[in-house]
Design a protein around this motif. Structure first.
Motif, PDB file in Angstrom:
ATOM      1  N   GLN A  84       0.829  -1.202   0.000  1.00  0.00           N
ATOM      2  CA  GLN A  84       0.000   0.000   0.000  1.00  0.00           C
ATOM      3  C   GLN A  84       0.867   1.258   0.000  1.00  0.00           C
ATOM      4  O   GLN A  84       0.492   2.274  -0.579  1.00  0.00           O
ATOM      5  N   ALA A  85       2.035   1.179   0.636  1.00  0.00           N
ATOM      6  CA  ALA A  85       2.929   2.333   0.662  1.00  0.00           C
ATOM      7  C   ALA A  85       3.467   2.625  -0.736  1.00  0.00           C
ATOM      8  O   ALA A  85       3.573   3.779  -1.134  1.00  0.00           O
ATOM      9  N   ASN A  86       3.833   1.581  -1.481  1.00  0.00           N
ATOM     10  CA  ASN A  86       4.303   1.744  -2.857  1.00  0.00           C
ATOM     11  C   ASN A  86       4.155   0.397  -3.556  1.00  0.00           C
ATOM     12  O   ASN A  86       4.714  -0.605  -3.126  1.00  0.00           O
ATOM     13  N   PHE A  87       3.463   0.396  -4.684  1.00  0.00           N
ATOM     14  CA  PHE A  87       3.203  -0.853  -5.404  1.00  0.00           C
ATOM     15  C   PHE A  87       4.475  -1.458  -5.986  1.00  0.00           C
ATOM     16  O   PHE A  87       4.578  -2.669  -6.134  1.00  0.00           O
ATOM     17  N   PHE A  88       5.472  -0.652  -6.303  1.00  0.00           N
ATOM     18  CA  PHE A  88       6.686  -1.149  -6.956  1.00  0.00           C
ATOM     19  C   PHE A  88       7.587  -1.951  -6.031  1.00  0.00           C
ATOM     20  O   PHE A  88       8.556  -2.557  -6.481  1.00  0.00           O
ATOM     21  N   VAL A  89       7.274  -1.990  -4.748  1.00  0.00           N
ATOM     22  CA  VAL A  89       8.073  -2.756  -3.796  1.00  0.00           C
ATOM     23  C   VAL A  89       7.962  -4.252  -4.102  1.00  0.00           C
ATOM     24  O   VAL A  89       8.967  -4.976  -4.066  1.00  0.00           O
ATOM     25  N   GLY A  90       6.784  -4.731  -4.428  1.00  0.00           N
ATOM     26  CA  GLY A  90       6.585  -6.160  -4.718  1.00  0.00           C
ATOM     27  C   GLY A  90       7.399  -6.640  -5.906  1.00  0.00           C
ATOM     28  O   GLY A  90       8.175  -7.608  -5.781  1.00  0.00           O
TER      29      GLY A  90
ATOM     30  N   ALA B 287      10.660  -9.231  -5.772  1.00  0.00           N
ATOM     31  CA  ALA B 287      10.632 -10.468  -6.559  1.00  0.00           C
ATOM     32  C   ALA B 287      11.851 -10.537  -7.476  1.00  0.00           C
ATOM     33  O   ALA B 287      12.503 -11.586  -7.584  1.00  0.00           O
ATOM     34  N   PHE B 288      12.192  -9.423  -8.123  1.00  0.00           N
ATOM     35  CA  PHE B 288      13.368  -9.387  -8.987  1.00  0.00           C
ATOM     36  C   PHE B 288      14.646  -9.609  -8.179  1.00  0.00           C
ATOM     37  O   PHE B 288      15.543 -10.339  -8.607  1.00  0.00           O
ATOM     38  N   ALA B 289      14.728  -9.012  -6.994  1.00  0.00           N
ATOM     39  CA  ALA B 289      15.906  -9.185  -6.150  1.00  0.00           C
ATOM     40  C   ALA B 289      16.051 -10.640  -5.699  1.00  0.00           C
ATOM     41  O   ALA B 289      17.151 -11.188  -5.692  1.00  0.00           O
ATOM     42  N   ALA B 290      14.936 -11.275  -5.336  1.00  0.00           N
ATOM     43  CA  ALA B 290      14.985 -12.675  -4.908  1.00  0.00           C
ATOM     44  C   ALA B 290      15.412 -13.584  -6.059  1.00  0.00           C
ATOM     45  O   ALA B 290      16.224 -14.506  -5.868  1.00  0.00           O
ATOM     46  N   LEU B 291      14.904 -13.331  -7.256  1.00  0.00           N
ATOM     47  CA  LEU B 291      15.314 -14.131  -8.410  1.00  0.00           C
ATOM     48  C   LEU B 291      16.785 -13.907  -8.740  1.00  0.00           C
ATOM     49  O   LEU B 291      17.486 -14.841  -9.138  1.00  0.00           O
ATOM     50  N   SER B 292      17.273 -12.700  -8.565  1.00  0.00           N
ATOM     51  CA  SER B 292      18.686 -12.415  -8.822  1.00  0.00           C
ATOM     52  C   SER B 292      19.582 -13.153  -7.831  1.00  0.00           C
ATOM     53  O   SER B 292      20.599 -13.728  -8.216  1.00  0.00           O
ATOM     54  N   VAL B 293      19.204 -13.145  -6.561  1.00  0.00           N
ATOM     55  CA  VAL B 293      19.983 -13.862  -5.546  1.00  0.00           C
ATOM     56  C   VAL B 293      19.962 -15.359  -5.830  1.00  0.00           C
ATOM     57  O   VAL B 293      20.988 -16.041  -5.728  1.00  0.00           O
TER      58      VAL B 293
END
Length: 76
Positions: free
Chosen positions: A39-45, A49-55
């Motif tokens: 709710q604070a910012n939609f782009f956080v999700g 997800a991109f960061a988790a896939l990169s790791v």
């Protein structure tokens, strides 16, 4: 950068810019408050997800690298 930026972002409660609330949303998601963070910012999700896939990708590449080099050493 502001001179060349074609968009004007006015941060207000009625019309927030795309970056408003990102830091707050990021910390809320890391604390486990996922719905509040989104709710604070939609782009956080999508960012998380991109960061988790990169790791995951880096870990997989490291695993394959170590496995291929250890197999080459044991065959000598």
């Amino acid at each position: 950068m502001l001179f060349f930026d074609p968009f004007e972002y006015s941060c207000s409660p009625e019309n927030p810019c795309p970056g408003c609330g990102f830091r707050t949303g990021f910390w809320l998601v890391l604390k486990g408050k996922i719905s509040e963070g989104l709710q604070a910012n939609f782009f956080v999700g999508p960012f998380l997800a991109f960061a988790a896939l990169s790791v995951f990708d880096v870990g997989l590449c490291f695993f394959v690298f170590v496995r291929s080099h250890s197999a080459g050493v044991s065959s000598k």
